[in-house]
Design an enzyme around this catalytic site. Structure first.
Site, PDB file in Angstrom:
ATOM      1  CG  ASP A 219     -53.094 139.984  52.157  1.00 19.52           C
ATOM      2  OD1 ASP A 219     -53.970 139.898  51.273  1.00 19.52           O
ATOM      3  OD2 ASP A 219     -53.005 140.932  52.957  1.00 19.52           O
TER       4      ASP A 219
ATOM      5  CG  ASN B  21     -57.036 141.325  49.291  1.00 19.70           C
ATOM      6  OD1 ASN B  21     -56.348 140.861  50.212  1.00 19.70           O
ATOM      7  ND2 ASN B  21     -58.332 141.120  49.200  1.00 19.70           N
TER       8      ASN B  21
ATOM      9  CG  ASP C 226     -57.585 140.924  53.217  1.00 18.51           C
ATOM     10  OD1 ASP C 226     -56.492 140.305  53.158  1.00 18.51           O
ATOM     11  OD2 ASP C 226     -58.659 140.413  52.849  1.00 18.51           O
TER      12      ASP C 226
ATOM     13  CG  ASP D  23     -55.488 136.868  48.710  1.00 18.21           C
ATOM     14  OD1 ASP D  23     -54.577 136.506  47.949  1.00 18.21           O
ATOM     15  OD2 ASP D  23     -55.526 138.004  49.242  1.00 18.21           O
TER      16      ASP D  23
ATOM     17  CG  ASP E 221     -59.851 120.387  54.108  1.00 19.84           C
ATOM     18  OD1 ASP E 221     -60.615 119.489  54.503  1.00 19.84           O
ATOM     19  OD2 ASP E 221     -58.858 120.776  54.747  1.00 19.84           O
TER      20      ASP E 221
ATOM     21  CG  HIS F  42     -55.018 122.770  59.788  1.00 20.89           C
ATOM     22  ND1 HIS F  42     -54.908 121.545  59.153  1.00 20.89           N
ATOM     23  CD2 HIS F  42     -56.316 122.894  60.121  1.00 20.89           C
ATOM     24  CE1 HIS F  42     -56.101 120.975  59.106  1.00 20.89           C
ATOM     25  NE2 HIS F  42     -56.967 121.767  59.681  1.00 20.89           N
ATOM     26  CG  ASP F  43     -56.334 120.392  63.009  1.00 24.05           C
ATOM     27  OD1 ASP F  43     -56.790 121.543  63.060  1.00 24.05           O
ATOM     28  OD2 ASP F  43     -56.801 119.508  62.259  1.00 24.05           O
TER      29      ASP F  43
END
Ligand code: GLC
Length: 542
Positions: free
Chosen positions: A27, A29, A31, A35, A104, A330-331
């Protein structure tokens, strides 16, 4: 002058791919969500690790029902990830470092908020009606047939405005595009060209084996092998919803789109048995360059099973088809949790010494584990629909350092951090020569320096009890990989005493060790050995 064999063939054959799940990498920024500028900041880490190509899970505009796999604008960046300018900067910086960048591509479905779908659902005679798959209700008013969604429940959603159902292989927020409509195909090919023109090096094609469905919409037959606990979708055999022959025509068309841009890469996400998987290389290799080989994600972690798998895969590959191996994504649950951290080190040695392009899932190179997610922090829609099958635990923030949010963010991250992040993180791993991270680095360096590990033939030597041995051979160069999956030390004799030098071991004190005669393996120990003699490598007496 002879060319270095590692340089023969397209770049992706000698490349190591690294998958980034952008929400969880870095990250920038504050949040709590990763990103593009965060990834930019960490590019030098990837250079240090030694990988060649980065694949980003989706970064396009999305309502995030399925965290980016529900796209509402294929040619815009979702604001929490950044802007197109940020993307261009990231791409340029990636290329400056000699790395490739893969995106992707999700051609099977869009978000239900995509303007195409908003138009399509607005009326039965809208010009985009046929861009999606609409059907009348069955005679009883129910769904048109028995097709099931990957994420639980029917694959059909009733839309009261026009009194028809639309098909969704995944969430109801992810309506399937109609790939029998040439306009749909052209629209997606335009999307591909948009990114290729910007300079991306290829795509990972999401859910590509689902792309076409039966034009007669026949019911899928029940699966007699279904066991409770498996995803509900497995209760049917996807005869009419997956792996239809026509999908290969569509992939060939996509291939022509990328081929027009030179040496770009098409990877296919395909969960099918090996004999089906290899058909995705396409007729005359005009399909995916790399149909993802997910076998290691589900294999029974035994030496013999692994050897059988490698041999079967090697024997099924079409002539000229280039192999590939995946250890995590990621699955699927993290490898360090699936088989344990000790075995995961052996798995790293396997991944980086087998024949074929390896893909590393972010964080696996520091041994990140599957993180238990408390109910109130669950994000994955799959987990919400079908408890127990969620994927959040493999998508937690990258562990960079021991600071409060692991160096990932200055705010509470969108998913919880692993409990052990204060000890298991990049900063600590850098300082420990025996760490996972250094094992990955050394393996990658050795793979790069030894063309036999990239291009050499695979030759099985031993697969017995806990021992797995094979060689990789190229132009007289021979490398022996010896892995002990067991908790006991092992000592192995050979018909002709082995001569060689250890290139890399998961116990770094053994790097450089001279091998003269037998191979001694520690519990959960592995060696990669450059052989010097020319005698056959055959286990036996002395
Ligand atoms: C693929 C993705 C997965 C996503 C699904 C729907 O399987 O890897 O994360 O949920 O497609 O797009």
């Amino acid at each position: 002058m002879s060319m270095s064999p590692a340089a023969v063939g397209p770049w992706w054959q000698s490349a190591i791919i690294y998958q980034i799940y952008p929400r969880s990498f870095q990250d920038s920024n504050g949040d709590g969500v990763g990103d593009l500028r965060g990834i930019l900041r960490r590019l030098d880490y990837l250079v240090e690790l030694g990988v060649d190509a980065i694949w980003l899970s989706p970064i396009y505009s999305s309502p995030m029902a399925d965290f980016g796999y529900d796209i509402s604008d294929y040619t815009a960046i979702d604001p929490p990830f950044g802007s197109l300018e940020d993307f261009d900067e990231l791409l340029a910086a990636t290329h400056d470092r000699g790395l490739k960048l893969l995106l992707d591509l999700v051609p099977n479905h869009t978000s239900d908020r995509h303007p195409w779908f908003l138009e399509s659902r607005s009326s039965r005679d809208n010009p985009k009606r046929d861009w999606y798959i609409w059907r009348d209700p069955a005679a009883d008013g129910g769904a048109p047939n028995n097709w099931l969604s990957e994420f639980g429940g029917s694959a059909w959603e009733f839309d009261s405005r026009t009194a028809q159902y639309y098909c969704h292989t995944f969430l109801r927020e992810q309506p399937d595009l109609n790939w029998r409509n040439p306009q749909v195909r052209d629209a997606i090919y335009d999307v591909m060209r948009f990114w290729l023109e910007r300079g991306v090096d290829g795509f990972r094609l999401d859910a590509i084996w689902y792309l076409l469905k039966d034009p007669q919409f026949r019911d899928n037959p029940p699966n007699p092998d279904y066991r409770p606990g498996q995803p509900p979708k497995r209760s049917l055999i996807p005869l009419y919803t997956a792996d239809l022959p026509e999908v290969h025509d569509a992939i060939e068309e996509m291939r022509r789109v990328v081929d027009a841009f030179g040496e770009r890469l098409l990877i296919g996400e395909i969960y099918l048995p090996l004999e089906k998987l290899v058909t995705y290389y396409g007729r005359d290799l005009r399909g995916c360059h790399l149909p993802f080989n997910f076998s290691l994600l589900v294999i029974d972690w035994q030496a013999r099973a692994i050897a059988r798998l490698v041999e079967r895969y090697e024997s099924l590959l079409p002539p000229g088809g280039w192999p590939n191996w995946v250890l995590g994504n990621h699955d699927c649950p993290r490898v360090a949790t699936r088989i344990g951290r000790g075995q995961a080190r052996i798995a790293a040695m396997l991944l980086l010494t087998l024949r074929g392009t390896p893909t590393i899932y972010y964080g696996d190179e520091i041994g990140m584990v599957q993180v238990p997610i408390p109910p109130e922090r669950i994000q994955d829609p799959f987990e919400k629909n079908v408890p127990g099958l969620g994927r959040d635990g493999a998508r937690t923030p990258m562990q960079w350092d021991p600071s409060p949010y692991a160096g990932f963010s200055t705010a509470e991250p969108w998913l919880p951090l692993a409990e052990d992040f204060r000890s298991e993180n990049v900063e600590n791993a850098r300082g420990d020569p025996a760490s996972f991270y250094h094992l990955y680095r050394r393996l990658i360096a050795v793979r790069r320096a030894n063309p036999a590990l990239t291009r050499g033939a695979y030759r099985p030597i031993v697969a017995e009890n806990d021992l797995l041995l094979y060689t990789r051979e190229l132009d007289g160069e021979r490398i022996l990989v010896a892995l002990n999956l067991g908790d006991e030390p092992a000592s192995l004799g050979f018909m002709h005493p082995l001569q060689g030098r250890v290139l890399v071991s998961n116990f770094p004190d053994r790097d450089g060790e001279i091998i003269d005669g037998r191979i001694e393996l520690r519990p959960l120990g592995g060696l990669v050995v450059a052989l010097s003699g020319t005698g056959a490598v055959a286990p036996g007496k002395p």
